[in-house]
Design an enzyme around this catalytic site. Sequence first.
Site, PDB file in Angstrom:
ATOM      1  N   SER A  84       0.776  -1.298   0.138  1.00  0.00           N
ATOM      2  CA  SER A  84       0.107   0.045   0.139  1.00  0.00           C
ATOM      3  C   SER A  84       0.710   1.153  -0.017  1.00  0.00           C
ATOM      4  O   SER A  84       2.083   1.199   0.335  1.00  0.00           O
ATOM      5  CB  SER A  84      -0.750  -0.147   1.096  1.00  0.00           C
ATOM      6  OG  SER A  84      -0.112   0.067   2.368  1.00  0.00           O
ATOM      7  N   LYS A  85       0.296   2.458  -0.345  1.00  0.00           N
ATOM      8  CA  LYS A  85       1.001   3.749  -0.354  1.00  0.00           C
ATOM      9  C   LYS A  85       1.646   3.863   1.240  1.00  0.00           C
ATOM     10  O   LYS A  85       2.706   4.165   1.174  1.00  0.00           O
ATOM     11  CB  LYS A  85       0.022   4.692  -0.720  1.00  0.00           C
ATOM     12  CG  LYS A  85       0.316   5.165  -2.339  1.00  0.00           C
ATOM     13  CD  LYS A  85      -0.254   6.486  -2.381  1.00  0.00           C
ATOM     14  CE  LYS A  85       0.833   7.606  -2.932  1.00  0.00           C
ATOM     15  NZ  LYS A  85       1.894   8.181  -3.082  1.00  0.00           N
ATOM     16  N   ARG A  86       0.862   3.716   1.913  1.00  0.00           N
ATOM     17  CA  ARG A  86       1.245   4.042   3.519  1.00  0.00           C
ATOM     18  C   ARG A  86       2.710   3.267   3.791  1.00  0.00           C
ATOM     19  O   ARG A  86       3.433   3.695   4.449  1.00  0.00           O
ATOM     20  CB  ARG A  86       0.192   3.806   4.334  1.00  0.00           C
ATOM     21  CG  ARG A  86       0.304   4.212   5.770  1.00  0.00           C
ATOM     22  CD  ARG A  86      -1.093   3.810   6.620  1.00  0.00           C
ATOM     23  NE  ARG A  86      -1.448   2.480   6.358  1.00  0.00           N
ATOM     24  CZ  ARG A  86      -0.810   1.462   6.989  1.00  0.00           C
ATOM     25  NH1 ARG A  86       0.265   1.671   7.855  1.00  0.00           N
ATOM     26  NH2 ARG A  86      -1.142   0.026   6.765  1.00  0.00           N
TER      27      ARG A  86
END
Length: 480
Positions: free
Chosen positions: A251-253
């Site tokens: 994920s981006k996070r």
Amino acid sequence: MSVKVRFAPSPTGYLHIGNVRTALFNYLYAKSQGGKLVLRIEDTDKERSKTEYIDQILKDLNWLGLHWDEGPDVGGASAPYEQSKRLDFHLKAVDQLIQQGHAYRCFCTPQDLDVMKEECKKNGQPPRYDNRCRNLSEDDVKQRLEKGDKAAIRFKIDEPELTFEDLVRGSVRFDLNLFGDFIIVRPDGTPTFHLAVCYDDGSMGITHVLRGEDHLANTPKHILLMKAMGFTPPQYAHLSLIMGKGGKVLSKREGAKSLEEYRKLGYLPEVVDNYLALLGWSAGDDKEIYTMEELEKAFDVKRVNKSSAIFDIEKMDWLSGEHIRMLEDDVYVQKALDYLKEQNCLSESLKLLPLDEIKSILLIFKDNITRFEELVDRLTIYDPNAPMQDEFVLQQEGVSQIVEAVKSYVESVADGESMDFSVLNQQLKESVSKKGKELFLPLRVALTYRSHGPEMKRILPLLKKDLCLDRLKKASEIAG
Ligand code: GLU
């Protein structure tokens, strides 16, 4: 044979962790083999490719120290290196494939193809083009072209199967009966990715292709196409995807950020290189901290792991701290200052301090940070305009006695002289009943306005007397 590899990004977005790792592995492979790296910009998707992305890709690769030997900016014997400028070569190669009987025109409409797909589905087979236009006569083709019918060009697959040795995966076999003849030029006359990439790899003399495993299924097509064009196919190494924790899509996070974002967070380029090298590769020993020079020597494509790599930001942070600690003091100071200036986050009041003082302050944090962005917060210890944090610490009972004792020490220090924690400590022992954390935490908050930081004995000599008195005044108003 001398090794020649390429990194071939499509400038339809910024570089992210996955394609940076591909670039890095190509670079390291070239270096470890005394070979060359080509940078080729695959900008044939006119709608989505942007010059701003190309500029950023070049900037990012340079920042990481992944220098290339041939490319759009440096030129080379196989120029041009922007795929969009190679259209004439591509179309010429296609003409030759048609003349030699390796490719043919296909007039099937999208509707025809949909019907074919449905047929396959009904028969429980995967969708596949049934190669029907292979058998059109030359006259037929001529007439339909004259009539203005649009035709795609397809490459003929005659072999029933293909096996190749992948440098990471070993022997990989494909059943080609599952593949229909595939399109190399679209009905609008533009060559597809398969055609462009194969012609360019062949004509540029690429010997090894290290790329993401998302391209594995394209490889049989590429091998056949290259052979038909008279090129020796390169050796392929398909790198496993980078996943998030628990094997989920990253994920981006968690880490699927653009490289620019990592730069903003204050990671050194060598940290990104070192960490990404470990995502799917190891030398087979316990060594984890590498300089770029060490990686260039140690990298071995045969030791690339075929199972997917898990991105772990905590490990990257650990490596980052280790690399910061490895820097010579003056190099550390310079890099930290460059970062703070570039990101425009050196506060106005700190900018006013003499350079020598800023440098000494920065050194205090060298053992204490994992990346440069943390300095922004840490430096507020020395910033007269920083607000107080962790007020509650001062509200505890008995804190006013501590604050008063600290104040009397600070007042006793001559103007222009620096404070000495051991002297302060001695005085506190004599005048304050609290000890240990109960003493030192309020002391820290009163003098630095926060409850965390390097040792007070390092902080104190660089804190200004006036600043301390201001802070102590506020602290005594709050103190319990
Ligand atoms: N331009 C392709 C991509 O970004 C790379 C193709 C290849 O490495 O063969 O996925």
